[in-house]
Design a protein around this motif. Sequence first.
Motif, mmCIF file in Angstrom:
data_model
loop_
_atom_site.group_PDB
_atom_site.id
_atom_site.type_symbol
_atom_site.label_atom_id
_atom_site.label_comp_id
_atom_site.label_asym_id
_atom_site.label_seq_id
_atom_site.Cartn_x
_atom_site.Cartn_y
_atom_site.Cartn_z
ATOM 1 N N VAL A 222 0.944 -1.246 0.026
ATOM 2 C CA VAL A 222 -0.048 -0.037 0.004
ATOM 3 C C VAL A 222 0.954 1.328 -0.057
ATOM 4 N N GLY A 223 2.050 1.215 0.771
ATOM 5 C CA GLY A 223 2.668 2.525 0.973
ATOM 6 C C GLY A 223 3.534 2.651 -0.577
ATOM 7 N N TYR A 224 3.794 1.496 -1.078
ATOM 8 C CA TYR A 224 4.771 1.829 -2.409
ATOM 9 C C TYR A 224 3.648 2.340 -3.381
ATOM 10 N N LEU A 225 2.322 1.745 -3.365
ATOM 11 C CA LEU A 225 1.558 2.347 -4.569
ATOM 12 C C LEU A 225 1.057 3.669 -4.040
ATOM 13 N N LEU A 226 0.592 4.021 -2.865
ATOM 14 C CA LEU A 226 0.122 5.339 -2.784
ATOM 15 C C LEU A 226 1.288 6.247 -2.693
ATOM 16 N N GLY A 227 2.557 5.862 -2.130
ATOM 17 C CA GLY A 227 3.743 6.899 -2.135
ATOM 18 C C GLY A 227 4.214 7.054 -3.688
ATOM 19 N N ASN A 228 4.964 6.208 -4.072
ATOM 20 C CA ASN A 228 5.663 6.097 -5.195
ATOM 21 C C ASN A 228 4.934 6.501 -6.410
ATOM 22 N N LEU A 229 3.756 5.742 -6.741
ATOM 23 C CA LEU A 229 2.980 5.700 -7.744
ATOM 24 C C LEU A 229 1.976 6.897 -7.597
ATOM 25 N N GLY A 230 1.365 7.139 -6.558
ATOM 26 C CA GLY A 230 0.455 8.271 -6.228
ATOM 27 C C GLY A 230 0.768 9.451 -6.039
ATOM 28 N N LEU A 231 1.931 9.546 -5.271
ATOM 29 C CA LEU A 231 2.498 10.884 -4.896
ATOM 30 C C LEU A 231 3.872 11.268 -5.613
ATOM 31 N N GLY A 232 4.591 10.249 -6.075
ATOM 32 C CA GLY A 232 5.993 10.594 -6.512
ATOM 33 C C GLY A 232 6.789 10.760 -5.309
#
Length: 346
Positions: A99-109
């Motif tokens: 969840v962290g990778y998807l929200l952080g890296n993908l969703g927020l950059g």
Amino acid sequence: MSANALSPVGEKTSRYPQLAKQIRDAGLLRRRPWYYAWRISATVAAYAAAWAVFVLVGDSWWQLFTAAAMAVTFMQFGFLGHDAGHQQIFGSRRGNSIVGYLLGNLGLGLSFGWWSDKHTRHHANPNVEGRDPDLNVDPVAFTDAQAARSRGIGKQIVRFQAALFIPLLFLEAFHMHFNSLRRIVNRNRPIRARGLEAVLFTVHVVAYLGIVFTVLSPGTAVVFIFVHQGLLGVYMGASFAPNHKGMPVLTDGEQADFLLRQVLTARNIDGGRFVDAALGGLNYQIEHHLFPHMPRPNLRQAQPVVRQFCAEHDIAYCQTSMFGSWGRVLGHLHDMGRDIRNPGSP
């Protein structure tokens, strides 16, 4: 703070286990899967809706309002990433990390690995000079020692940093994107799942810039990005800065036991359900620092337990309004620049 509020490093105390037992017996450490299923679904829907509106509005200066709405949805992604980083959502580290990778890296950059490492060090040493990375935010000085070390342009910024602090926050999101990229490409610094982070981060940057520059003319696109990322940075600052800035700063030889270290360096923000949602539960900063794995919706219920416990043990518990907290933050920053504004003054 009383003279004996801080104990020598290594001194033991039985008070935290007593409080932890009360919290555990009340069931406040149990996961809240249905809450997070609803919260994640609603936030993803709002995120997608914001991009849909962006495409529908097209090349127009009305997109500056879209930029403001997107700053809110992006920050709500950030709050969920924060919860994932603290293992609040799932019982497994793997599930929270995904969840962290998807929200952080993908969703927020934003590099989830870089942020997790930085935030873990903050929680272990809140407001401990030389150990808390959140105290090292150049060119701002949060301590007298930092102010004394400032030079050149940085010294002039410190001189008026209370007035410049909020304008500087407009650059915070850009700063976090840069630090994320630097951590991902720097192979001399350890980071978990570097390849996955790099791919998701790259997809975010390419998709974000591709959509913005496809829909908007170049000039409008640049202004949109500055407004969107600038407001996101201010929102970040409004969520994190009031929690610790202006509270006691500790040194290596002056660390308190765990309970005191977490309570005395944190500040809660008054407010109802709207403030809870707007600040992602970070307005319960004391409870969050004492029990970082506690799911966000349980923090409100934990507050009266913690506050009563602190009152019974004569431990200062700081809570103020949002405006009051910003008054303390800006007042503290103003005080840190005093010697530069008035050299030689007593």
